[in-house]
Design an enzyme around this catalytic site. Sequence first.
Site, mmCIF file in Angstrom:
data_model
loop_
_atom_site.group_PDB
_atom_site.id
_atom_site.type_symbol
_atom_site.label_atom_id
_atom_site.label_comp_id
_atom_site.label_asym_id
_atom_site.label_seq_id
_atom_site.Cartn_x
_atom_site.Cartn_y
_atom_site.Cartn_z
ATOM 1 N N SER A 159 5.151 0.194 -9.866
ATOM 2 C CA SER A 159 5.512 -0.841 -10.850
ATOM 3 C C SER A 159 6.829 -0.601 -11.580
ATOM 4 C CB SER A 159 4.408 -0.986 -11.889
ATOM 5 O OG SER A 159 3.348 -1.729 -11.352
ATOM 6 N N TYR A 198 7.334 -7.965 -2.847
ATOM 7 C CA TYR A 198 6.706 -7.122 -3.866
ATOM 8 C C TYR A 198 6.198 -5.799 -3.269
ATOM 9 C CZ TYR A 198 3.363 -5.569 -7.405
ATOM 10 O OH TYR A 198 2.669 -4.809 -8.318
ATOM 11 N N LYS A 242 9.584 -3.040 -11.009
ATOM 12 C CA LYS A 242 9.646 -4.355 -11.679
ATOM 13 C C LYS A 242 10.857 -4.450 -12.616
ATOM 14 C CE LYS A 242 4.572 -4.775 -11.571
ATOM 15 N NZ LYS A 242 3.357 -4.427 -12.322
ATOM 16 N N VAL A 295 1.874 3.174 -11.039
ATOM 17 C CA VAL A 295 0.533 3.686 -10.764
ATOM 18 C C VAL A 295 0.559 5.032 -10.005
ATOM 19 C CG1 VAL A 295 0.123 2.479 -8.563
ATOM 20 C CG2 VAL A 295 -1.770 2.797 -10.158
#
Length: 311
Positions: free
Chosen positions: A65, A195, A68, A265
Amino acid sequence: MDADLDEVLQAVAEAARPRASQGRTPSYIESLAHADQDSFAIAVVEMDGTEHAVGDADQPVAIQSISKVFTLALAMQAADGAEGVAEELWRRVGVEPSGDPYNSLVQLERERGVPRNPMINAGALVVDDVLLDHRSDAPEAVVELLSQLAGEPVTIDDLVRQETAESASRNRAIAHLMASFGNLTHTVDEVLDAYLHQCAAAITTRQLARAIRFLGNDGVDPATGRTVLEPERARRVAALMLTCGTYDSAGQFAFDVGFPCKSGVSGAIVGIVRHRFGVCVWSPPLEESGNSLAGHVALHELAQRLDLWTH
Ligand code: DON
């Protein structure tokens, strides 16, 4: 900067490392589930390029993540080149903390497919959708940006890519739900592909500490002098890291750490101390919100020992 920063990092590592045993590695991505619970690294890279590191700072980990932040930076770059993009982006994704897990569907149903912020999975998928309008090479663009900012080639870990794809049912559901509300313009597969690709970038703790610095340097990469983002846009990305970057623990992070952070994560957390340094810590076991438990402790210790309060 304090001359004894290396000693500070040693002390931070000693204080934080034992806390890892209280966390848990995530079960839904195979290689993360079996990650070595004792792995630990912390790296600080100052704006002048001076690097300090303790532990496994040169071991590549999946960015997950934390990517992002970089895709949001790319979408904002696109906004500089084309009128109306920023307006569209902020119409389609919010800027408020979610108070829900990073992969929750609940709020999306209630709020008609508009994610709370770009740091949760739903928000990152919308950012990718916007980015795909402007960069047909969107999946590669983030790896290219990371490589530029790290000053070294960053690659994709194919195993992580595959495992993340195999555990993507929830992300796929999020994308479909948003599509049902008309908040995706590309196909679910295209958006998901971008993604999953970005989450699998393999990068070291040291490289992440280098790469994040531009956000604490008014949008300019201190290594090259290249403007990545306009200062106003860099400030906004940092604000979103502070308020939303560690999900449902963002309040606790602001309380304990006080500078903008973003977690992944895999157990990495990046942070920025404006005009001073980029920092990254890595320890795989997580707390319940999905942030590295020992990483949180380490950043708290660092903030206290260096008196880093920014507000
Ligand atoms: O989409 C997912 O669930 C993972 N690929 C990334 C999530 C993540 O890193 C959340 N951070 N703590």
